[in-house]
Motif scaffolding. Sequence first.
Motif, mmCIF file in Angstrom:
data_model
loop_
_atom_site.group_PDB
_atom_site.id
_atom_site.type_symbol
_atom_site.label_atom_id
_atom_site.label_comp_id
_atom_site.label_asym_id
_atom_site.label_seq_id
_atom_site.Cartn_x
_atom_site.Cartn_y
_atom_site.Cartn_z
ATOM 1 N N UNK A 48 0.817 -1.220 0.000
ATOM 2 C CA UNK A 48 0.000 0.000 0.000
ATOM 3 C C UNK A 48 0.846 1.263 0.000
ATOM 4 N N UNK A 49 2.126 1.160 0.306
ATOM 5 C CA UNK A 49 2.987 2.339 0.254
ATOM 6 C C UNK A 49 3.302 2.744 -1.182
ATOM 7 N N UNK A 50 2.919 1.926 -2.151
ATOM 8 C CA UNK A 50 3.169 2.238 -3.550
ATOM 9 C C UNK A 50 1.890 2.597 -4.303
ATOM 10 N N UNK A 51 0.827 2.930 -3.575
ATOM 11 C CA UNK A 51 -0.415 3.330 -4.228
ATOM 12 C C UNK A 51 -0.194 4.560 -5.111
ATOM 13 N N UNK A 52 0.532 5.536 -4.608
ATOM 14 C CA UNK A 52 0.770 6.737 -5.404
ATOM 15 C C UNK A 52 1.625 6.442 -6.630
ATOM 16 N N UNK A 53 2.582 5.513 -6.502
ATOM 17 C CA UNK A 53 3.394 5.122 -7.653
ATOM 18 C C UNK A 53 2.510 4.534 -8.749
ATOM 19 N N UNK A 54 1.605 3.642 -8.349
ATOM 20 C CA UNK A 54 0.714 3.023 -9.329
ATOM 21 C C UNK A 54 -0.152 4.082 -10.006
ATOM 22 N N UNK A 55 -0.633 5.048 -9.224
ATOM 23 C CA UNK A 55 -1.436 6.128 -9.789
ATOM 24 C C UNK A 55 -0.616 6.958 -10.770
ATOM 25 N N UNK A 56 0.592 7.288 -10.383
ATOM 26 C CA UNK A 56 1.450 8.109 -11.231
ATOM 27 C C UNK A 56 1.806 7.443 -12.547
ATOM 28 N N UNK A 57 1.872 6.119 -12.556
ATOM 29 C CA UNK A 57 2.198 5.396 -13.782
ATOM 30 C C UNK A 57 0.981 5.210 -14.684
ATOM 31 N N UNK A 58 -0.195 5.537 -14.172
ATOM 32 C CA UNK A 58 -1.390 5.484 -15.001
ATOM 33 C C UNK A 58 -1.881 4.090 -15.329
ATOM 34 N N UNK A 59 -1.588 3.105 -14.477
ATOM 35 C CA UNK A 59 -2.059 1.752 -14.757
ATOM 36 C C UNK A 59 -3.562 1.665 -14.507
#
Length: 372
Positions: free
Chosen positions: A292-303
Motif C-alpha cells: 500500500x505504500x506504492x499506491x501513489x506510484x501506481x497512480x502516477x504510472x497510469x495503470x
Amino acid sequence: MTTLADLIGVLDAAYPPALAEAWDSVGLVCGDPAEELTRVLFAVDATAAVVDEAIDWRAQALVVHHPLLLRGVDTVAASTPKGALLHRLIRSGCALFTAHTNADSAAPGVSDALAEALGLTVTGPLDAKPESAVDNWVIQVPRTHTDAVLAALFAAGAGGRGSCDCALRVPATGQYRPVEGATPEEGSLGELRQVEADRVEVVAPTAVRSAVLAALRAAHPHEEPAYHISERAQLPSSLGIGRVGTLPEPESLRAFTDRVARSLPHTAWGVRAAGDPDRNVYTVAVCGGAGDSYLNKATGLGVDVYLTSDLRHHPVDEHLRAGGPALVDAAHWATEFPWCAQAEALVRNALPGLETRVSTLRTDPWTVRASS
C-alpha cells in the motif's frame, strides 16, 4: 560435492544482498558454508510446520523469503519460539537462508514471479531503483606517465565494470609554471614549460572514490594532479520493487479478479477488488507482499489496476476518491508464493546435483473464512 557456500553463491548472484532495504536482514541465518548439501527446501516462511518438513525430508538447507530474525533480536534461546526453531534446525544440520527485499528488487524477483503467474508481459518495475552511482574522472597526465597512471587507476577499481579496463585518451599539450614553494622535477621556478600530455577519462564507482584519488596521487608525477570528478545522474534501472505489465488483452475488473483467484493458491483471505467491476483493465501493476505504500506510484504510472496485499480501508477509500486505479487485494503469502518456484528452478539449474522442492504448506496465518 555441492556445499552450502555454493548455494549461497547462486542465491546472492540472483538476489544481490546490496539490493536489500537498510532495515532488512537477509542472507545466511544459521549453517556452516563448508557443509555438504544434497537437499534444499524452499518456502515463504520458516514456520514450525515448514521446519518440521525440512527436517523430516532431511534437507540440509531451508531457503525462505521472510526473515525469521529481523527486529530487536537479542536472544535465540531455545525457550523462545524463534530460538527454538533455530536450535531444531542447527541440531538437525539444516541451514536457514533468507532472501527478502533483495529478492523483491531483483530482476527477476518476487513480483516477476507474480506477474508470470498472472500471464502478464512485464514492461518494467513499479518503483525503480536508480542505477549504481558512478564518477567520471577527467585527468591531465604528462604522456610519459599516462600508462602508469592508468594502471594505478585500474588497480584501484576505476575503468568500468566486468572484465574490461576502459579509458579515453585524448592527446593534448599541457603547460605549467612552478611558483614559489614548488619543487619541480624539471625546469625552474617561474619558467613556463609545455609538455606533451593526455587528457584521460575513466569511470569508477563512487564507493572507490578515495582509493582512486590515492592511486592517482601516488602515480602522477605532479605534486598535485589536475583532475575533475563529475557524478553521473542516477537513472532508473530495471531493478526495483513491484512490476508493471500488460494483459494479453483488455478484460473487466471482475474477470481480472477471477484471473488472480485462479492463478494464486487458495487462502481463507481470498481475493477482493475495489472499483467498478465492469471497468476494463489492461495495464497492471503488481507488488508481492504488502504494497500500500506504492499506491501513489501506481497512480502516477497510469495503470488500470494495481494488485498487492494487506490493503487497508482508509488508504483504499482515499485512493479511489482521488481517481487512482482499481485495486485488487490478495493474501500476502499467496502473492509471494510463486517466488518459491522461481528460486527453486534457479538453484536446480545452477546446481543440478541438488535435490530441490517447494514446500506446499500454506503458511498464510488466516485459517477460517465465513460468508455473510
